[in-house]
Write a protein that holds these residues in place. Sequence first.
Motif, mmCIF file in Angstrom:
data_model
loop_
_atom_site.group_PDB
_atom_site.id
_atom_site.type_symbol
_atom_site.label_atom_id
_atom_site.label_comp_id
_atom_site.label_asym_id
_atom_site.label_seq_id
_atom_site.Cartn_x
_atom_site.Cartn_y
_atom_site.Cartn_z
ATOM 1 N N GLU A 198 0.833 -1.189 0.000
ATOM 2 C CA GLU A 198 0.000 0.000 0.000
ATOM 3 C C GLU A 198 0.876 1.251 0.000
ATOM 4 N N HIS A 199 0.541 2.193 -0.852
ATOM 5 C CA HIS A 199 1.264 3.458 -0.889
ATOM 6 C C HIS A 199 0.585 4.442 0.049
ATOM 7 N N LEU A 200 1.403 5.080 0.872
ATOM 8 C CA LEU A 200 0.887 6.064 1.815
ATOM 9 C C LEU A 200 1.528 7.419 1.540
ATOM 10 N N PRO A 250 -10.093 11.617 3.195
ATOM 11 C CA PRO A 250 -9.703 10.262 3.592
ATOM 12 C C PRO A 250 -9.221 10.169 5.035
ATOM 13 N N SER A 306 -7.082 8.717 8.222
ATOM 14 C CA SER A 306 -5.681 8.393 8.457
ATOM 15 C C SER A 306 -5.473 6.885 8.483
ATOM 16 N N SER A 307 -4.349 6.442 7.929
ATOM 17 C CA SER A 307 -3.990 5.021 7.966
ATOM 18 C C SER A 307 -2.785 4.792 8.861
ATOM 19 N N TYR A 333 -0.576 9.539 8.007
ATOM 20 C CA TYR A 333 -0.323 8.856 6.747
ATOM 21 C C TYR A 333 -1.680 8.482 6.170
ATOM 22 N N LEU A 334 -1.864 8.760 4.876
ATOM 23 C CA LEU A 334 -3.139 8.469 4.224
ATOM 24 C C LEU A 334 -2.889 7.609 2.999
ATOM 25 N N ARG A 335 -3.849 6.753 2.677
ATOM 26 C CA ARG A 335 -3.732 5.892 1.499
ATOM 27 C C ARG A 335 -3.765 6.752 0.240
ATOM 28 N N THR A 336 -2.760 6.595 -0.609
ATOM 29 C CA THR A 336 -2.640 7.403 -1.819
ATOM 30 C C THR A 336 -3.859 7.269 -2.717
ATOM 31 N N ASP A 376 -6.950 6.635 -1.975
ATOM 32 C CA ASP A 376 -8.082 7.373 -1.402
ATOM 33 C C ASP A 376 -7.906 8.885 -1.572
#
Length: 113
Positions: free
Chosen positions: A49-51, A79, A81-82, A90-93, A95
Amino acid sequence: MAPPTSTCTAALDVALLPLFRHDVDWAQLRAVGKGRRSPLAALVPEEGEHLMQLADIGRIAGVGRAAAAQWRRRLPGFPASSGGKGTNPYLRTADVIQWLLAHRKLTMPSAAC
């Protein structure tokens, strides 16, 4: 018989490469002359997963980190936070890109593959 397949790279994937592929010498890549093999041909797709962080969001949207933080606080559907901390999430790219496009914060050239 299955139809032939071709590889089509989305403009967004190419635009985001410098954020995620720090192993590429981007100055050298830009200096490759016409008719020469691009160093991008040797890249192997990364797994997982890209963050991204708020500064990354601001960079690709053409605004500062503070503007991205304001969007996160004030605009609906930003979106979740992941990971990370409250002020530096950090958030999913995927999203983030969907949200930016849906809220017209990012425009992508239209091109057919």
